[in-house]
Design an enzyme around this catalytic site. Structure first.
Site, PDB file in Angstrom:
ATOM      1  N   ARG A 118       0.908  -1.215   0.104  1.00 21.24           N
ATOM      2  CA  ARG A 118       0.006  -0.010   0.009  1.00 21.24           C
ATOM      3  C   ARG A 118       0.857   1.425   0.089  1.00 21.24           C
ATOM      4  NH1 ARG A 118      -5.229   1.937  -1.216  1.00 21.24           N
ATOM      5  NH2 ARG A 118      -6.163   2.876   0.283  1.00 21.24           N
ATOM      6  N   THR A 392      -9.745   1.220  -9.701  1.00 18.89           N
ATOM      7  CA  THR A 392      -8.503   0.331  -9.147  1.00 18.89           C
ATOM      8  C   THR A 392      -8.730  -0.806 -10.115  1.00 18.89           C
ATOM      9  OG1 THR A 392      -9.045   0.889  -6.807  1.00 18.89           O
ATOM     10  CG2 THR A 392      -8.486  -1.466  -7.070  1.00 18.89           C
ATOM     11  N   THR A 410      -3.771  -0.339  -7.298  1.00 23.60           N
ATOM     12  CA  THR A 410      -4.742   0.859  -7.803  1.00 23.60           C
ATOM     13  C   THR A 410      -3.693   2.144  -7.823  1.00 23.60           C
ATOM     14  OG1 THR A 410      -6.558   2.132  -7.275  1.00 23.60           O
ATOM     15  CG2 THR A 410      -5.265   1.593  -5.550  1.00 23.60           C
ATOM     16  N   ASP A 434      -7.631   8.489   0.169  1.00 27.30           N
ATOM     17  CA  ASP A 434      -8.261   7.473   0.969  1.00 27.30           C
ATOM     18  C   ASP A 434      -8.013   7.629   2.540  1.00 27.30           C
ATOM     19  OD1 ASP A 434      -9.452   6.165  -1.080  1.00 27.30           O
ATOM     20  OD2 ASP A 434      -8.106   4.337  -1.138  1.00 27.30           O
ATOM     21  N   SER A 463      -7.808   1.168   2.852  1.00 31.54           N
ATOM     22  CA  SER A 463      -8.179   0.776   1.742  1.00 31.54           C
ATOM     23  C   SER A 463      -9.325  -0.221   1.939  1.00 31.54           C
ATOM     24  CB  SER A 463      -6.960  -0.120   1.037  1.00 31.54           C
ATOM     25  OG  SER A 463      -7.579  -0.574  -0.155  1.00 31.54           O
ATOM     26  N   SER A 464     -10.050  -0.465   0.684  1.00 31.26           N
ATOM     27  CA  SER A 464     -11.291  -1.297   0.608  1.00 31.26           C
ATOM     28  C   SER A 464     -10.853  -2.578  -0.130  1.00 31.26           C
ATOM     29  CB  SER A 464     -12.463  -0.487   0.004  1.00 31.26           C
ATOM     30  OG  SER A 464     -12.887   0.326   0.913  1.00 31.26           O
ATOM     31  N   GLY A 485     -13.542   1.265  -5.158  1.00 35.92           N
ATOM     32  CA  GLY A 485     -13.668   1.954  -3.919  1.00 35.92           C
ATOM     33  C   GLY A 485     -14.395   1.240  -2.862  1.00 35.92           C
TER      34      GLY A 485
END
Ligand code: GLY
Length: 583
Positions: A118, A392, A410, A434, A463-464, A485
């Site tokens: 990430r 993403t 993403t 985010d 994040s999702s 998202g």
């Protein structure tokens, strides 16, 4: 602070004060927008079967690059890395080297692991960095500026995954993408439309317009598109590994662009970036093992929380996309997304109660608050849609030995920040968007102002992304994931429910219409033609507010045929260029 925003500040602190859902008010306002034109579903809509290996991704080029690596003797991790680099060339809206993501792995012997690459906040970040010169929250700074760029993680993540579990040489994994960027490829229909859309939004950034157009003119479908600067950057990565990105000329070019545009990332931020191997989230659902991404993604935790709640209901008897099943699924989403807002963040900066949120006992407590016939309410006034970037990208890989890899990565928005690093040819993300915007700023537009996910030096933004693998009785069952998202977790949930509860073949499970509820805003968003008029009316009678939407998720999945062992690739037909390629 704008008045409409100010009115709703601190709503979260009120709503999260352990209010039982049963005493929240129900409102009757209904929004239904018939006639909404959805994005045409023009992609591959039929499953692809293979005996040995399978890659399903957003472009045929990338799926082929991954499959060729499998044929050359690489394992699923090798193929996932090669596919990821190829998407950075052939799917620039989301495929990337300037963004970040997650990889979940299941080995043939049943062991599982995950990689976190990430993006993270630069050392100069602060929770108040998205305020403008008047001290007011600025959506532009948060989402659409050099300050919106997080320290990229993709190259470090791929390098760590390769060093830990790869089998082929690194050179072999990057070289096909160097060639694709250097020699070019014929533009596909979806990419051609996407580039036309993108260059209109890149005006402030000449290097971006130059990279994605012919002197400002859009490319036509079928034309050969070459990316020489990107080819040179990929070549450095091919020759030097992660140092080809995080040190030397590439790092200098990124830092110079940051200094030019008022961004915060420095050479030091790049040099100290680290990817991590993490323990995946492990849950169960009706006898299936669910393996997914832990924090800093909320995906796996919230997915397992929703599955645990829904395990207490007979969804199959209720029927697919009926008012009864949608009601129960929505109530599970509402409760899990409230927990997402309250608790989920980078685990190095917040105490995330993952064990409790993913426990069967907690799910049983939450079920007590669900009325079988009435909608709970998250917020009494909201009808607005928050921004949810669909850009993403997710891809799935299974190799001949049954090793499975699920990757979602993403740039955040489509084409991220829209900023191409001059001379380096790749896009930077706008992932700082985010992070929560500002302490206390929780509103009906979907802003969340809770403490854990504020921007702090070195913190990873929540994040999702939900790269997920299913197994049963020690056997691999499926590889699942999606962009979108906050809708990601719900799209993955519904593919799983479609397979397990509604017994759909994987392609049908992928194609089926989806819905989304995220606690705030308090609306059930359903894909065009997703439900009948009588189902909609049934849900409205229970107190749900219904909204139609164009498209939700691009779930490029793989399932294993339990009888023949064949790999069944299911590209999502919502994605014009997405393809399953097997051998
Ligand atoms: N930027 C999308 C996500 O990380 O969930």
């Amino acid at each position: 602070m704008p008045g409409s925003v100010a009115r709703h500040v601190s709503r979260l602190s009120i709503l999260t004060a352990a209010i039982p859902f049963s005493i929240l008010l129900v409102t009757g306002t209904t929004v239904w927008k018939p006639g909404y034109t959805p994005v045409a579903a023009t992609g591959q809509a039929a499953e692809v079967r293979s005996q040995h290996g399978m890659v399903v991704s957003a472009t045929e080029h990338a799926s082929r690059v991954g499959t060729e690596v499998l044929k050359a003797g690489g394992n699923a991790v090798d193929a996932a890395i090669a596919t990821g680099f190829a998407l950075a060339v052939t799917h620039p809206a989301a495929g990337n080297i300037g963004g970040g993501g997650f990889m979940v792995i299941r080995f043939p012997d049943g062991r599982v692991t995950a990689f976190d690459y990430r993006e993270k906040a630069p050392l100069a970040a602060t929770p108040r960095m998205f305020l403008d010169e008047n001290g007011e929250y600025s959506s532009r700074i948060h989402h659409n500026s050099h300050k919106a760029v997080g320290v990229p993680g993709t190259v470090a993540g791929f390098a760590l995954a390769h060093q830990t579990y790869g089998t082929l040489g690194w050179h072999r994994l990057v070289e096909p993408s160097v060639a694709l960027a250097r020699d070019g490829f014929a533009l596909m229909p979806g990419l051609t439309r996407s580039l036309q859309y993108a260059i209109a939004r890149m005006e402030p950034y000449p290097a971006s317009v130059a990279a994605f157009s012919k002197n400002g003119e859009p490319y036509a479908e079928g034309e050969i598109w070459k990316q020489p600067d990107l080819a040179r950057t990929l070549e450095k990565i091919m020759l030097e590994g992660r140092d080809g990105f995080y040190k030397g000329e590439t790092a200098r070019l990124i830092a110079e662009e940051m200094r030019r545009g008022g961004g915060l990332i420095t050479e030091e931020d790049l040099a100290i970036y680290r990817a991590y191997e993490r323990e995946p989230i492990k849950g169960t659902y009706r006898g299936y093992d669910v393996i997914s991404m832990p924090p800093p993604s909320s995906g796996g935790t919230i997915l397992v929380e929703m599955l645990n709640i829904l395990e207490g209901y007979d969804l199959r008897a209720m029927g697919h996309n009926t008012s009864a099943s949608i009601h129960h699924i929505t109530e599970a989403m509402r409760r899990a997304y409230l927990d997402r807002a309250r608790f989920l963040a980078d685990p190095s900066y917040a105490d995330v109660p993952v064990e409790r949120l993913t426990s069967k006992e907690y799910a049983a407590e939450l079920r007590q608050s669900i009325d079988q016939n009435r909608a709970s309410v998250s917020d009494p006034v909201d009808i607005e849609l928050p921004h949810e970037s669909p850009q993403t990208t997710h891809y799935s890989v299974v190799d001949a030995d049954g090793m499975a890899v699920s990757v979602t990565y993403t740039l955040e928005a489509g084409y991220g920040s829209k900023i191409v690093v001059p001379g380096a040819g790749f896009l930077l993300n706008n992932e700082m968007g985010d992070f929560n915007p500002l302490r206390g700023l929780t509103d009906t537009l979907g802003h969340i102002g809770s403490e854990p996910n504020l921007a702090r030096p070195g913190q990873r933004m929540l994040s999702s992304m939900t790269p997920t693998i299913l197994a049963k009785d020690g056997q691999l069952v499926a590889v699942v994931g999606s962009p979108g998202g906050r809708t990601i977790i719900n799209s993955v949930l519904q593919v799983i429910l479609n397979v397990i509860d509604f017994e759909m073949p994987i392609q049908e499970a992928v194609n089926a219409k989806r819905l989304h509820h995220a606690w705030l805003p308090n609306t059930v968003r359903v894909e065009e033609d997703g439900i009948s008029e009588s189902t909609k009316q049934g849900l409205e009678a229970m107190g749900h507010r219904m909204i139609v939407r164009g498209r939700q998720g691009l779930t490029h999945c793989i399932m294993i045929d339990s009888v023949t062992g064949e790999r069944i690739g299911a590209a999502d037909p919502r994605d014009a260029d997405g393809r399953a390629v097997g051998y």
